[in-house]
Enzyme design. Structure first.
Site, PDB file in Angstrom:
ATOM      1  N   GLY A 157      32.533 -19.651  89.918  1.00 54.91           N
ATOM      2  CA  GLY A 157      32.695 -18.405  90.669  1.00 54.91           C
ATOM      3  C   GLY A 157      32.196 -17.214  89.887  1.00 54.91           C
ATOM      4  N   ASN A 158      32.561 -16.032  90.305  1.00 55.51           N
ATOM      5  CA  ASN A 158      32.172 -14.829  89.572  1.00 55.51           C
ATOM      6  C   ASN A 158      33.291 -13.787  89.669  1.00 55.51           C
ATOM      7  OD1 ASN A 158      31.596 -12.984  91.915  1.00 55.51           O
ATOM      8  ND2 ASN A 158      30.197 -14.670  92.390  1.00 55.51           N
ATOM      9  N   LYS A 159      33.086 -12.668  88.972  1.00 52.19           N
ATOM     10  CA  LYS A 159      34.189 -11.716  88.826  1.00 52.19           C
ATOM     11  C   LYS A 159      34.279 -10.657  89.918  1.00 52.19           C
ATOM     12  CE  LYS A 159      34.497 -12.102  83.834  1.00 52.19           C
ATOM     13  NZ  LYS A 159      34.374 -11.421  82.537  1.00 52.19           N
ATOM     14  N   SER A 160      33.490 -10.784  90.945  1.00 51.13           N
ATOM     15  CA  SER A 160      33.520  -9.748  91.985  1.00 51.13           C
ATOM     16  C   SER A 160      34.872  -9.740  92.710  1.00 51.13           C
ATOM     17  CB  SER A 160      32.395 -10.011  92.993  1.00 51.13           C
ATOM     18  OG  SER A 160      32.494  -9.076  94.036  1.00 51.13           O
TER      19      SER A 160
END
Ligand code: C5P
Length: 401
Positions: A201-204
Site C-alpha cells: 500500500g502507500n501512505k495516502s
C-alpha cells in the site's frame, strides 16, 4: 466579515453566546440584535462582553442615524438563532415592528435562521407555512435538532449546537459556481494483495481528495467520490464508492469518466501489483529466509482514461496529482520540472504537484501545492487541505466556463 446576530425570545437564547464566541474567534465582527423578549432570557451585558460591540434592540434610539438601514447595509451575513415561532410568523409576513424586523427587510445580505421551539409548535401547519414562505424567498433555514426540550420532554425542536449553526451559516455564503457540473474524484491509496492478509500500500490518507470532493459539493457540483482505503470518514457526500486495488479503481473510473465534466485523480495508485496473489496466508516456516514477489505494472489509469476521452472527443477536464520527493532548496523549480514532465506523460489538463519529502503532506491537514495547466499557466496554493481544494476548484471552474 460583518455578521448581524438576531436573537429572539426562546429559552435557548443562551446558546447564542457560543455562536458569538465562534464567530469572533474566527475574526468576524459581530453585532448582536436581540429582541426585547430575548433580553428576558439573556442579558445585554453578556452579549456586549462577548461580541466586543454594543448591543442594540431598540428601533427608536439614535433615530437620526437611521441605524436599521446602516446595519442592514453593512451586514455581510445575518443569522437569527434561536428563531421562535412568533419570529417566523413576523418575518414571513414582513412585519417590521422592531429593530431586527426592520433590518431583515432592509438587508440584501444572505439570511440564515435556526428555529427552536417545542415539537408541536414546529409541526404546526402555520409554522410549516411560514418556513415554506421564507424558504421560497431564499432564507436558509437550519432544521432544528432532535433531543431534550425545555421540560422533561424530547423531540424535534431543539436549537442545534453553536458550531453546527456557524458551519451552516458560513456555507450559505459559499459561491455556487459548480451547480450543474458533475465531478468524479478519487481519493486515498490503493492496496495490492500479496495474500489474504498482506498487501502493498502507500501512505495516502485521502484527506486532500475528500476535501476537494466536499468543497466541490458545497459549491453545487454533483460529486461521485471513489475512495480507496480511506479511514472511517464521514464525508457528508451524497455518493461514495469504496474500492481497494488499482484494478477496482480503474473499473470505477475508466468506464464512466466521459459522463463527468471533470475527473480529479487525487488517489495514490499503486504502479505495480503482485502477479500471483497467494490464496492462502504465506507462512514463514514454508518460505524460509527469502520471499520473492514478482510485481507487474498496473495500467496508468489517468493516462489511459485521458487517451480514451480524447479518442471519444469528450470534453471531460482531467486533473492528475504528482507526489514528489525533493530534498534540496530548489523546491519550486524542481517541482515545476517534475510537474511538467508528468503533464506531458499523462496528457491531462492540470497537474497538482506537492513535495512529500520526509513524510510531509501525508495525513496532514495542510498542504502546499503547485498547480500546472497544460497551457503553461501555473498557480501555487497553500493552506488547509480544504482551502487548497477551493483554490484548485477556482482554477477548474474558470477552465470549465
Ligand atoms: O505517475 P504517478 O504515479 O506519479 O502519477 C500520479 C497521478 O497518476 C495521480 O493522479 C494518480 O491518481 C495517477 N495514477 C494512475 N494510475 C497509476 C498510477 C498513477 O491513474 N497506475
Amino acid at each position: 466579515m460583518h455578521v448581524l446576530l438576531g436573537i429572539t425570545g426562546g429559552i435557548s437564547a443562551y446558546k447564542a453566546t457560543g455562536i458569538i464566541r465562534l464567530l469572533t474567534e474566527s475574526g468576524h465582527t459581530v453585532k448582536v440584535l436581540p429582541t426585547q423578549n430575548a433580553l428576558r432570557f439573556i442579558g445585554a451585558a453578556t452579549l456586549e462582553a462577548l461580541s466586543h460591540n454594543s448591543v442594540d434592540s431598540d428601533l427608536y434610539t439614535d433615530v437620526a442615524d437611521v441605524k436599521h438601514i446602516a446595519l442592514a447595509q453593512e451586514a455581510d451575513l445575518v443569522i437569527v438563532a434561536p428563531a421562535t415561532a412568533a419570529f417566523l410568523a413576523r418575518y414571513a409576513t414582513g412585519l417590521a415592528d422592531d429593530l431586527l424586523g426592520n433590518v431583515l427587510l432592509a438587508t440584501t445580505a444572505p439570511v440564515v435562521i435556526a428555529p427552536a421551539m417545542h415539537t408541536e409548535m414546529w409541526q404546526h401547519p402555520a409554522t410549516k407555512a411560514n418556513v415554506e414562505t421564507l424558504n421560497l424567498r431564499g432564507v436558509k433555514i437550519l432544521e432544528p435538532a432532535v433531543g431534550r426540550l425545555t421540560g422533561a420532554d424530547t423531540g424535534v425542536g431543539r436549537l442545534p449546537e453553536p458550531k453546527d449553526i456557524v458551519t451552516f451559516a458560513l456555507s450559505a455564503l459559499q459561491k455556487q459556481d459548480l451547480v450543474g457540473r458533475k465531478f468524479l474524484i478519487t481519493a486515498g491509496g490503493t492496496q495490492e494483495s500479496i495474500d489474504p492478509v498482506r498487501f502493498i500500500g502507500n501512505k495516502s490518507s485521502g484527506k486532500q481528495g475528500i476535501a476537494i470532493a466536499k468543497a466541490a459539493q458545497a459549491r453545487g457540483a454533483e460529486v461521485l467520490l471513489v475512495a480507496a482505503n480511506v479511514a472511517n470518514i464521514d464525508t457528508g457526500l451524497s455518493e461514495t464508492l469504496r474500492v481497494s486495488s488499482a484494478a477496482e479503481l480503474s473499473e470505477a473510473v475508466q468506464g464512466q469518466a466521459a459522463k463527468f465534466d471533470c475527473l480529479i485523480m487525487a488517489a495514490a495508485v499503486s504502479d505495480f501489483r503482485v502477479e500471483n496473489v497467494s490464496s492462502s496466508k504465506i507462512k514463514r516456516s514454508e518460505v524460509g529466509q527469502e520471499l520473492n514477489l514478482k510485481l507487474v505494472a498496473n495500467p496508468d489509469i489517468l493516462a489511459e482514461t485521458v487517451k480514451s476521452l480524447s479518442a471519444a472527443k469528450s470534453k471531460t477536464l482531467t486533473v492528475g496529482f504528482a507526489a514528489e520527493t525533493i530534498e534540496d532548496n530548489s523546491e519550486v523549480e524542481a517541482l515545476t520540472q517534475l510537474a511538467l514532465s508528468k503533464l506531458a506523460a499523462k496528457q491531462c489538463d492540470l497537474i497538482v504537484a506537492n513535495n512529500v519529502f520526509n513524510g510531509k503532506v501525508f495525513d496532514s491537514d495542510v498542504n502546499n501545492v503547485l498547480i500546472l495547466a497544460a497551457n503553461g499557466d501555473s498557480f501555487s496554493s497553500s493552506g488547509t487541505k480544504y482551502e487548497v481544494a477551493n483554490q484548485l476548484l477556482d482554477v477548474i471552474s474558470d477552465m470549465l466556463d
